[in-house]
Every structure is written in C-alpha cells, then in structure tokens.
Design a protein around this motif. Sequence first.
Motif, mmCIF file in Angstrom:
data_model
loop_
_atom_site.group_PDB
_atom_site.id
_atom_site.type_symbol
_atom_site.label_atom_id
_atom_site.label_comp_id
_atom_site.label_asym_id
_atom_site.label_seq_id
_atom_site.Cartn_x
_atom_site.Cartn_y
_atom_site.Cartn_z
ATOM 1 N N MET A 1 0.806 -1.207 0.000
ATOM 2 C CA MET A 1 0.000 0.000 0.000
ATOM 3 C C MET A 1 0.840 1.257 0.000
ATOM 4 S SD MET A 1 -3.463 -0.172 1.829
ATOM 5 C CE MET A 1 -4.669 -0.970 0.851
ATOM 6 N N MET B 1 4.624 2.966 1.892
ATOM 7 C CA MET B 1 5.273 3.181 3.182
ATOM 8 C C MET B 1 4.570 4.253 4.009
ATOM 9 S SD MET B 1 9.268 4.151 3.722
ATOM 10 C CE MET B 1 9.090 5.569 2.666
ATOM 11 N N TYR C 1 1.508 5.441 3.833
ATOM 12 C CA TYR C 1 0.171 5.010 4.230
ATOM 13 C C TYR C 1 0.267 4.101 5.455
ATOM 14 C CZ TYR C 1 -4.266 2.556 4.284
ATOM 15 O OH TYR C 1 -5.458 2.007 4.682
ATOM 16 N N GLN C 2 1.188 3.157 5.416
ATOM 17 C CA GLN C 2 1.336 2.221 6.538
ATOM 18 C C GLN C 2 1.742 2.954 7.815
ATOM 19 O OE1 GLN C 2 0.292 -0.757 6.526
ATOM 20 N NE2 GLN C 2 0.089 -1.177 4.359
ATOM 21 N N ILE C 3 2.606 3.934 7.695
ATOM 22 C CA ILE C 3 3.034 4.696 8.878
ATOM 23 C C ILE C 3 1.864 5.482 9.447
ATOM 24 C CG2 ILE C 3 4.488 6.604 9.660
ATOM 25 C CD1 ILE C 3 6.642 5.500 7.714
ATOM 26 N N ARG D 1 -1.307 4.738 9.178
ATOM 27 C CA ARG D 1 -2.224 3.773 9.806
ATOM 28 C C ARG D 1 -1.680 3.344 11.172
ATOM 29 N NH1 ARG D 1 -6.553 4.572 9.556
ATOM 30 N NH2 ARG D 1 -6.855 2.627 10.650
ATOM 31 N N ALA D 2 -0.372 3.171 11.266
ATOM 32 C CA ALA D 2 0.231 2.795 12.553
ATOM 33 C C ALA D 2 -0.014 3.880 13.591
ATOM 34 C CB ALA D 2 1.726 2.539 12.378
ATOM 35 N N ASP E 1 1.955 -4.189 13.198
ATOM 36 C CA ASP E 1 1.840 -4.835 11.895
ATOM 37 C C ASP E 1 2.001 -3.816 10.762
ATOM 38 O OD1 ASP E 1 1.288 -7.138 10.187
ATOM 39 O OD2 ASP E 1 -0.661 -6.193 9.803
ATOM 40 N N HIS E 2 1.378 -2.658 10.930
ATOM 41 C CA HIS E 2 1.519 -1.601 9.916
ATOM 42 C C HIS E 2 2.974 -1.138 9.812
ATOM 43 C CE1 HIS E 2 -2.588 -0.995 8.658
ATOM 44 N NE2 HIS E 2 -3.006 -0.871 9.901
ATOM 45 N N LYS F 1 4.882 -3.621 7.792
ATOM 46 C CA LYS F 1 4.587 -3.461 6.366
ATOM 47 C C LYS F 1 5.283 -2.224 5.800
ATOM 48 C CE LYS F 1 0.149 -5.836 6.561
ATOM 49 N NZ LYS F 1 -1.310 -5.688 6.517
ATOM 50 N N ALA F 2 5.354 -1.158 6.587
ATOM 51 C CA ALA F 2 6.052 0.053 6.133
ATOM 52 C C ALA F 2 7.534 -0.244 5.917
ATOM 53 C CB ALA F 2 5.878 1.180 7.147
ATOM 54 N N ASP G 1 7.896 -2.125 2.704
ATOM 55 C CA ASP G 1 7.720 -1.206 1.573
ATOM 56 C C ASP G 1 8.969 -0.352 1.372
ATOM 57 O OD1 ASP G 1 5.184 -2.194 1.174
ATOM 58 O OD2 ASP G 1 4.152 -0.489 2.095
#
Length: 110
Positions: free
Chosen positions: A1, A3, A5-7, A9-10, A52-53, A56-57, A60
């Motif tokens: 998705m 990097m 975005y994942q940060i 969301r975290a 988890d986010h 994923k970051a 990415d």
Amino acid sequence: MGMNYQIYRAWADASKGIRQCQKADKALAEGNADSAASHYSKALDKFAIAADHLGKAEADAEVKAGKLLDDGNKELQKAIDEWADGNLDKADKHYDKALDKYDEALDLVD
C-alpha cells in the motif's frame, strides 16, 4: 500500500490504543475492573495492529530502496558508457544522478 500510508495507519491505531488505555484507567479509578480489562485488551489489539503496519512500512521501504539502488546502478552504467565514449560532461551528470539515487536508498534504510 505504500510506506507512508502504513506509517499513518500505525499512528492512527496507536492513538486508538492509547485512548483505550485512558478509558481503562478511568474504569479502574471508578472501581470497574472488568471494564478496565476489556479496554486494556482492546488497546493491546490496536497496538498489535499498529506494529503490523510498521512492519509493512519497513517492507515497503526495503522494496523502494531496492528500486532506488537499481536505478542508481543504471545511472552508473550510463556514466561508465558516456565516459568510455569520451563524453565526460554527460558521464558526470549520470554519476551525480547515481549518487543521488544511492543517497535516497540509504535514507530509507538508515
């Protein structure tokens, strides 16, 4: 998705986890241990999702860094080719671009 975005969301999920901890503290202060336990459980779930986010970051970022290294290698090859053809100005420009790509990649994984 992606990097960033994942940060984001975290951050959001960690904030939700902190809010659940605040609710648990209030419930404990009011003597409601069952409610506090429920809020702490929800907080742990939110913190796990945030972790988890972040994982994923990181993945990415590694993919993006790999692409930047590959781009840098391509620019370096262009610099070598231009240098071999005697085009020193063009070689210098490609070399500078390669170094910029390498710097970007290192910034991501540093």
